[in-house]
Design an enzyme around this catalytic site. Sequence first.
Site, PDB file in Angstrom:
ATOM      1  CB  CYS A  23      65.884  48.426  12.983  1.00 40.13           C
ATOM      2  SG  CYS A  23      66.289  49.951  12.112  1.00 40.13           S
ATOM      3  CG  HIS A  64      70.363  48.745  13.397  1.00 37.47           C
ATOM      4  ND1 HIS A  64      69.344  48.067  12.761  1.00 37.47           N
ATOM      5  CD2 HIS A  64      70.702  47.985  14.474  1.00 37.47           C
ATOM      6  CE1 HIS A  64      69.088  46.940  13.417  1.00 37.47           C
ATOM      7  NE2 HIS A  64      69.898  46.867  14.458  1.00 37.47           N
ATOM      8  CG  HIS A 122      68.805  44.488  16.932  1.00 39.80           C
ATOM      9  ND1 HIS A 122      69.544  44.356  15.790  1.00 39.80           N
ATOM     10  CD2 HIS A 122      69.346  43.621  17.824  1.00 39.80           C
ATOM     11  CE1 HIS A 122      70.506  43.467  15.988  1.00 39.80           C
ATOM     12  NE2 HIS A 122      70.400  43.000  17.216  1.00 39.80           N
TER      13      HIS A 122
END
Length: 167
Positions: free
Chosen positions: A53, A104, A116
């Site tokens: 990510c 994340h 993402h």
Amino acid sequence: MKKVVLSLLGIIMFFTFSGGSVYADQIDLRESVDEVVGTPYKWGGTTTSGFDCSGFILYIFKQYDTKLPRTSSSQSQVGTKVAKDDLRPGDLVFFNTNGKGVSHAGIYVGDGKFAHSSSSNGVRISNMSDSYYAKRYVTARRVVTGENYEDMINDEHEIKEDSNELK
């Protein structure tokens, strides 16, 4: 004189349309993201052969001359904090997916969506309102402003000098 008026009109239109609202003209950022949608997830990955990510974020923001820390946790500490209701395309959004703080991250692309690199699906665009992400949302940061932000968005309101018409 004509160039000055056109330049001022362009500046006024930029600021008029660049408030905290969702834009229809985020083509440059969206194109950059769309080029890598489907790229597989790779732990520690920072290239088009695979992204994690934060590596995905680094790859996209490098195109706009914006340097960021390597990890999502570190990225969540830079820039200016942004309220969820004030998100604009290019803002970073952060989530707690492991119960231990920010783990994340993604890039807000407008319309309640963010791009993402998901460990299960690779680079994709998801809704902020998806129950999984809505429950795990932590914060957002604005790391791009000024000229870099102007480069990130496609200014559809630019005036063609020859015809005096909006593009």
